[in-house]
Design a protein around this motif. Structure first.
Motif, PDB file in Angstrom:
ATOM      1  N   ASN A   1      50.785  37.073  43.852  1.00  0.00           N
ATOM      2  CA  ASN A   1      51.763  36.820  43.608  1.00  0.00           C
ATOM      3  C   ASN A   1      51.821  35.218  44.139  1.00  0.00           C
ATOM      4  OD1 ASN A   1      51.896  39.302  42.401  1.00  0.00           O
ATOM      5  ND2 ASN A   1      52.404  40.263  44.171  1.00  0.00           N
TER       6      ASN A   1
ATOM      7  N   ARG B   1      51.940  32.910  41.987  1.00  0.00           N
ATOM      8  CA  ARG B   1      53.385  32.526  41.428  1.00  0.00           C
ATOM      9  C   ARG B   1      54.248  32.290  42.339  1.00  0.00           C
ATOM     10  NH1 ARG B   1      56.332  35.518  37.413  1.00  0.00           N
ATOM     11  NH2 ARG B   1      58.474  36.379  38.553  1.00  0.00           N
TER      12      ARG B   1
ATOM     13  N   GLU C   1      53.932  28.350  41.990  1.00  0.00           N
ATOM     14  CA  GLU C   1      54.839  27.985  40.396  1.00  0.00           C
ATOM     15  C   GLU C   1      56.228  28.203  40.967  1.00  0.00           C
ATOM     16  OE1 GLU C   1      55.213  29.650  35.977  1.00  0.00           O
ATOM     17  OE2 GLU C   1      53.654  30.485  37.237  1.00  0.00           O
TER      18      GLU C   1
ATOM     19  N   GLY D   1      54.643  38.945  38.919  1.00  0.00           N
ATOM     20  CA  GLY D   1      55.270  39.254  37.094  1.00  0.00           C
ATOM     21  C   GLY D   1      55.122  40.216  36.946  1.00  0.00           C
TER      22      GLY D   1
END
Length: 155
Positions: free
Chosen positions: A15, A18, A21, A154
């Motif tokens: 997480n 992510r 990102e 995600g």
């Protein structure tokens, strides 16, 4: 106009990866600080013995070597820093020692740096579980006086 500084909370989880990102894809800042909160082993041991009801041992860490929790935090932070740089951010790393709660350490680090935004991932718990166990991201959002971007897990 880009923000001057974004703080990205990074703990090595999927997480958190992510969150880096998404910060790289959707936010711009002149600087990014990838922050990893860590708690010294002696505090972890004291907390765990207190939770278990067992008397705290008379344990004193070896002063000649670095705390293993800090060593782990540095490795985790280096990984996050590399991911941030791969995402195109001008990033630097920081390990922030926690003396209370991880969420409070993230908020304090953002305050110390005067970050324009905090970016964090979340486990995305819902229902009864979220009521019983609120996330670090929840606490950061509720206790920080600056914008917070929470990136959900995600699929």
């Amino acid at each position: 106009m880009p923000a001057d500084l974004m703080l990205i909370a990074y703990d090595g989880s999927d997480n958190a990866k992510r969150a880096i990102e998404y910060a790289g894809r959707f936010l711009s800042a002149n600087r990014a600080v990838v922050a990893t909160a860590w708690e010294p082993m002696v505090r972890q041991a004291a907390r765990m013995s207190g939770l278990s009801g067992v008397m705290q041992p008379e344990w004193v860490p070896d002063e000649s070597s670095e705390d293993i929790a800090l060593t782990d935090a540095k490795a985790t932070n280096a990984e996050g820093l590399e991911l941030a740089r791969q995402s195109g951010m001008a990033a630097e790393g920081r390990c922030c020692e926690s003396s209370t709660a991880i969420w409070a350490t993230i908020v304090e680090c953002a305050d110390e740096l005067d970050a324009d935004i905090i970016v964090t991932g979340t486990r995305g718990t819902t229902g009864l579980r979220s009521l019983l166990q609120s996330s670090v991201a929840d606490h950061v959002l509720r206790h920080s006086h600056r914008p917070v971007l929470i990136v959900p897990p995600g699929n």
